[in-house]
Motif scaffolding. Structure first.
Motif, PDB file in Angstrom:
ATOM      1  N   PRO A  58     -53.293 -29.184  37.061  1.00  0.00           N
ATOM      2  CA  PRO A  58     -52.372 -28.166  36.530  1.00  0.00           C
ATOM      3  C   PRO A  58     -52.653 -27.894  35.058  1.00  0.00           C
ATOM      4  N   LYS A  59     -52.430 -26.658  34.638  1.00  0.00           N
ATOM      5  CA  LYS A  59     -52.826 -26.228  33.306  1.00  0.00           C
ATOM      6  C   LYS A  59     -52.026 -26.966  32.239  1.00  0.00           C
ATOM      7  N   LYS A  60     -52.746 -27.535  31.290  1.00  0.00           N
ATOM      8  CA  LYS A  60     -52.126 -28.272  30.188  1.00  0.00           C
ATOM      9  C   LYS A  60     -53.019 -28.196  28.969  1.00  0.00           C
ATOM     10  N   TYR A  61     -52.419 -27.857  27.843  1.00  0.00           N
ATOM     11  CA  TYR A  61     -53.124 -27.796  26.561  1.00  0.00           C
ATOM     12  C   TYR A  61     -52.429 -28.774  25.626  1.00  0.00           C
ATOM     13  N   LYS A  62     -53.092 -29.863  25.306  1.00  0.00           N
ATOM     14  CA  LYS A  62     -52.475 -30.958  24.565  1.00  0.00           C
ATOM     15  C   LYS A  62     -53.129 -31.099  23.198  1.00  0.00           C
ATOM     16  N   GLN A  63     -52.298 -31.218  22.169  1.00  0.00           N
ATOM     17  CA  GLN A  63     -52.780 -31.375  20.796  1.00  0.00           C
ATOM     18  C   GLN A  63     -52.226 -32.659  20.194  1.00  0.00           C
ATOM     19  N   TYR A  64     -53.120 -33.538  19.772  1.00  0.00           N
ATOM     20  CA  TYR A  64     -52.739 -34.733  19.030  1.00  0.00           C
ATOM     21  C   TYR A  64     -53.098 -34.504  17.559  1.00  0.00           C
ATOM     22  N   ILE A  65     -52.105 -34.391  16.700  1.00  0.00           N
ATOM     23  CA  ILE A  65     -52.347 -34.158  15.280  1.00  0.00           C
ATOM     24  C   ILE A  65     -52.677 -35.494  14.613  1.00  0.00           C
ATOM     25  N   ILE A  66     -53.907 -35.608  14.141  1.00  0.00           N
ATOM     26  CA  ILE A  66     -54.367 -36.835  13.501  1.00  0.00           C
ATOM     27  C   ILE A  66     -53.872 -36.910  12.063  1.00  0.00           C
ATOM     28  N   ALA A  67     -53.923 -35.796  11.368  1.00  0.00           N
ATOM     29  CA  ALA A  67     -53.480 -35.756   9.970  1.00  0.00           C
ATOM     30  C   ALA A  67     -53.186 -34.318   9.590  1.00  0.00           C
ATOM     31  N   GLU A  68     -52.245 -34.138   8.686  1.00  0.00           N
ATOM     32  CA  GLU A  68     -51.957 -32.811   8.152  1.00  0.00           C
ATOM     33  C   GLU A  68     -51.358 -32.960   6.763  1.00  0.00           C
ATOM     34  N   GLN A  69     -51.636 -31.988   5.922  1.00  0.00           N
ATOM     35  CA  GLN A  69     -51.055 -31.962   4.587  1.00  0.00           C
ATOM     36  C   GLN A  69     -51.057 -30.533   4.086  1.00  0.00           C
ATOM     37  N   LYS A  70     -50.149 -30.227   3.182  1.00  0.00           N
ATOM     38  CA  LYS A  70     -50.080 -28.896   2.597  1.00  0.00           C
ATOM     39  C   LYS A  70     -49.489 -28.989   1.203  1.00  0.00           C
ATOM     40  N   ALA A  71     -49.802 -27.993   0.391  1.00  0.00           N
ATOM     41  CA  ALA A  71     -49.211 -27.891  -0.934  1.00  0.00           C
ATOM     42  C   ALA A  71     -47.761 -27.455  -0.772  1.00  0.00           C
ATOM     43  N   GLU A  72     -46.839 -28.234  -1.300  1.00  0.00           N
ATOM     44  CA  GLU A  72     -45.420 -27.972  -1.077  1.00  0.00           C
ATOM     45  C   GLU A  72     -44.727 -27.603  -2.383  1.00  0.00           C
ATOM     46  N   PHE A  73     -43.838 -26.602  -2.273  1.00  0.00           N
ATOM     47  CA  PHE A  73     -43.031 -26.179  -3.405  1.00  0.00           C
ATOM     48  C   PHE A  73     -41.677 -26.892  -3.354  1.00  0.00           C
ATOM     49  N   ASP A  74     -40.908 -26.711  -4.402  1.00  0.00           N
ATOM     50  CA  ASP A  74     -39.589 -27.335  -4.480  1.00  0.00           C
ATOM     51  C   ASP A  74     -38.737 -26.856  -3.302  1.00  0.00           C
TER      52      ASP A  74
END
Length: 850
Positions: free
Chosen positions: A208-224
């Motif tokens: 059956p159709k399945k699209y799986k994402q395991y996020i290993i790492a993420e980061q972003k520039a964050e404002f106040d």
């Protein structure tokens, strides 16, 4: 012993050789340009001949590549150019390579009669139809099992900045932010402002159709977070710079849909030409150029490189939009895709680049953004255990889930391509900006302009657009309010306002206290809180404005008679929980006392008895509601959420029970309301917003204030969810169903009219209908135990229920006027014999669209 001695020697030699090999590794870097134009060549391939190491140049033609030693051969190639080898024997590690275009000849001008383009007997069209026919077997979803690692990066910054702008007095303290724009031919600067990175492991299963994402790492520039919803900003940028899959019929970008050049209907909207055959690589490639038949439609133009190996797969693609396209604020849009062969000789997307340059004018300053996607370790056909595909579609692996900010070494090991120097500085620069008083003042002023709230330490004052308004009952209304922020507490929030009417000379006020049950701001997702509030104020019956307050100054100007008001005392106890998969539950208990004002009167007129005037109506209600919005994303503002619409419907259901004898409640009743909203994308024909809902109220002898008073609009603004030519309190029912259709055609017709296409106006149509009724036990025409029908200031009956037909109104309008304005001609289709109703009207609203 002898064997042990030999093994030891072999081990030592192996270790020595491995260190020797490691020591010989070379980190190459450089820039690839066109020898004739000196323009950078993006997506050029730099690869070790016979090895697995390879990379592509970025938008500025830059590359970085680590090779095993200087003894390998490294080739630079790009479709349409003569390949070159890097001279590693020289010992250099930095290269500037100028590629020669193949078959370069002097310019020759050939004039011939213009031939009418036709799909019939056109080899280019026959080729694209072969690509379309093989599309499903070449795309990822045509495989049984696929897995790969993906690195994606979104970056934005101010672009096309002159030295004069950079050296201006306002930026004297911000010189560290500016970077030289290497891609510009004159001295220009960019100001990098945002970056987001994510590394994920993907698994796809077809049945059956399945699209799986395991996020290993993420980061972003964050404002106040006091000023910016960082998660919402990320959602919005990722929607603008959406994933580009050329094998989809439609490609979503900038909240619009662009027809893919290999969509089923592509030959109808595009012109195709075979412009070259590439025989420097195997399999041979055909260069297929394509152009939109209508330059202003949401279409691409560019080149596809198609394999001639029987697969008819896309090996690479370069696409942009025409300068005449009906697309707001976009100066340039470029898409580049590169595909490589996998372990089963199928082509997979190995690199994707999307660059969009925004600007209010064609040549001035703008905002340039890029989304880069790199894919490696692509394995086709490998089945994993069911546990890999089980559970939610997106999973945050422990380092990310724990909120640990990974260090630079960790990220350097994950990135498929190193960051540029300007990108590296963004994280540090944003952190530095947060500490600068001048930047804080700028953010404070921006928040006031955009949201209406002024930051004052741990509280916010506003919203400012409610400080002044006018209505016929209160006269001039002055109001001042504010609320606490998470600077004071992340658990408890308070909100209040006070208002005074110069005509009725009465004070109104509101006070509430909210306790967060998940220790998060009650203005952030997921919300989980309890709230207690008390409000004493005026209200127009039936006007439940979700996104704006009734005392908004813009709603002060109304047509016709607008003297139908209530004075309300409302105590509420509310609970809200947002659960997984965007499912929300609300529950509440309220005690409501309402007193008529203006022309409203509560009168019971029993047969053969004098009329009875009711001074106030008391009700107690308990309610529960559900909302399900699959895969919903939004930007959380200070007042309300701005939804980022997707292809999924939004479902709502609410039940309210009137409780007689509880806290002075005078009536028993049961109110059931359900609705569904769906945005329907229609490719080149625009999109439509469809809203269907209905209500059924059970109970006898229920007065009209407790029934459904249908939402009318007597202002000159076009309101999406109101009936714009219906009078306040004109229609009342205890059961009803409604349809609200808003169709945005995106200029599909107007773009083809020569005198109008330059204006870039867009067509918009709407149709609204509601049908219902009022059972005899709740209808004052048949039941003298309920409140009489309302009358206007002339004594004419001004409230009705539906007869044997629905109320209907329709509009035709122009949007994108001055890029921000929508103006509609609205026509009321029936019930025209009721007092003081308009047949037609002109209504306007601000609407921002790309």
């Amino acid at each position: 012993m002898k064997q042990l001695y030999i093994n030891s020697i072999i081990t030592v030699l192996a270790v020595f050789l491995s260190f020797q090999s490691f020591a010989q590794e070379l980190k190459l870097r450089g820039r690839i340009i066109d020898k004739q134009t000196e323009d950078p060549i993006s997506f050029a391939t730099i690869a070790v001949v016979g090895g697995s190491q390879s990379t592509h140049t970025d938008d500025n033609g830059n590359f970085n590549l680590t090779v095993p030693s200087k003894n390998v051969k490294v080739r630079v190639s790009y479709v349409g150019y003569t390949p070159q080898m890097l001279p590693l024997e020289s010992g250099e590690i930095t290269f500037d390579i100028a590629l020669n275009p193949e078959n370069s000849i002097e310019e020759v001008v050939v004039k011939r009669p213009k031939l009418k383009y036709s799909n019939k007997n056109n080899p280019a069209v026959e080729l694209i139809r072969q690509v379309i026919a093989h599309r499903d077997e070449n795309r990822l979803t045509g495989q049984e099992y696929v897995q790969y690692e993906q690195y994606e990066k979104v970056s934005l910054g101010l672009s096309n900045l002159s030295p004069k702008f950079k050296d201006g007095k306002a930026f004297k303290k911000f010189q560290f932010l500016f970077q030289q724009d290497d891609s510009a031919k004159t001295e220009k600067y960019i100001l990098p402002a945002y970056i987001e990175e994510k590394v994920s492991q993907f698994y796809f299963r077809n049945d059956p159709k399945k699209y799986k994402q395991y996020i290993i790492a993420e980061q972003k520039a964050e404002f106040d977070p006091k000023f910016v919803d960082n998660n919402g900003l990320s959602n919005y940028f990722n929607k603008l710079y959406d994933k580009v899959d050329i094998y989809d019929n439609n490609i979503s970008l900038l909240t619009n849909q662009f027809l893919s050049p290999i969509a089923n209907s592509a030959p109808t909207f595009y012109r195709f030409y075979i412009t070259d055959t590439i025989k420097t690589s195997y399999p041979y490639l055909v260069e297929l150029s394509f152009y939109p038949r209508t330059k202003t439609d949401f279409l691409f133009q560019g080149k596809l490189y198609i394999t001639l190996d029987g697969q008819y797969a896309v090996q690479s693609a370069k696409m942009k939009v025409n300068d005449d396209i009906n697309l707001n604020f976009v100066r340039d849009l470029n898409v580049e895709l590169a595909f490589e062969k996998d372990n089963l000789n199928k082509y997979y997307l190995s690199k994707s680049s999307l660059g969009i340059d925004f600007s209010l004018t064609g040549k001035g300053k703008g905002i340039r953004g890029n989304r880069m996607v790199y894919i490696k370790n692509y394995i086709n056909g490998k089945k994993e255990p069911d546990s890999i595909y089980a559970g939610p579609d997106i999973v945050l692996l422990p380092p990310t889930k724990a909120g640990i900010k990974q260090d630079s070494t960790f990220w350097a090991s994950l990135r498929h391509e190193p960051l540029s120097s300007s990108e590296v500085n963004i994280y540090k620069n944003i952190d530095t900006l947060q500490l600068m008083p001048s930047f804080k003042r700028f953010m404070d002023i921006s928040a006031l302009v955009l949201s209406g709230y002024k930051q004052a330490g741990p509280v916010e004052i506003g919203p400012v657009n409610t400080f002044y308004s006018y209505n016929s009952v209160e006269g001039l209304r002055l109001r001042l309010g504010g609320r606490t922020t998470d600077q004071l507490s992340t658990r408890f929030y308070a909100e209040t306002y006070a208002a005074y009417g110069t005509k009725d000379k009465q004070w109104k006020y509101f006070i509430s206290g909210t306790y967060s049950l998940n220790n998060k701001s009650v203005y952030k997702y997921p919300q989980h809180y309890v709230r207690a509030s008390f409000q004493r104020d005026t209200k127009i019956p039936g006007q439940n404005l979700e996104f704006i307050q009734e005392d908004n100054v813009l709603l002060s100007f109304k047509r016709g008679e607008s003297d139908s008001y209530l004075y309300n005392d409302i105590f509420k106890l509310d609970y809200k929980a947002e659960l997984k998969k965007n499912f929300a539950i609300t529950a509440g208990l309220s005690k409501w006392r309402q007193k008529p004002a203006g022309v409203i009167e509560y009168i019971i007129a029993p047969e053969n008895a004098p009329p009875i005037t009711i001074n106030e109506l008391n009700t107690t209600e308990a309610s529960i509601g559900f909302r399900w919005a699959p895969n919903e994303e939004f930007y959380q503002g200070k007042l309300y959420r701005t939804p980022i619409f997707n292809k999924y419907p939004i479902f709502t259901f609410n039940y309210t029970a009137g409780l007689k004898g509880v806290l002075d409640g005078e009536y028993n009743y049961h109110n059931f309301t359900a609705g569904v909203f769906k945005r329907l994308y229609l490719s080149q024909f625009g999109y439509a917003d469809i809203n269907v809902d209905g209500t059924y109220i059970l109970g006898k002898n229920i007065p009209f204030p407790l029934l459904t008073i249908h939402r009318a609009n007597q202002t000159y603004a076009y309101q999406l969810n109101s009936y714009n030519l219906m009078n306040f309190m004109e229609f009342i029912s205890d059961h009803n169903a409604s349809l609200n259709l808003q169709y945005y055609m995106n200029g599909f017709i107007l773009n083809k009219i020569p005198l109008l296409r330059r204006l870039q106006w867009r067509e918009v149509f709407s149709f609204k209908a509601i049908y219902g009724g009022l059972r005899e036990e709740n209808n004052p025409t048949y039941n003298d135990q309920v409140y009489k029908w309302q009358t206007n200031s002339n004594g004419d009956i001004s409230s009705f229920t539906f007869t044997n037909e629905p109320y209907m109104e329709a509009s035709i309008g122009l949007s994108n006027i001055f890029k921000i304005l929508r103006v509609d001609y609205v026509h009321r289709l029936n019930y025209l014999d009721q007092p003081n109703v308009p047949n037609w009207g002109i209504r306007a609203r601000f609407k921002f669209d790309f």
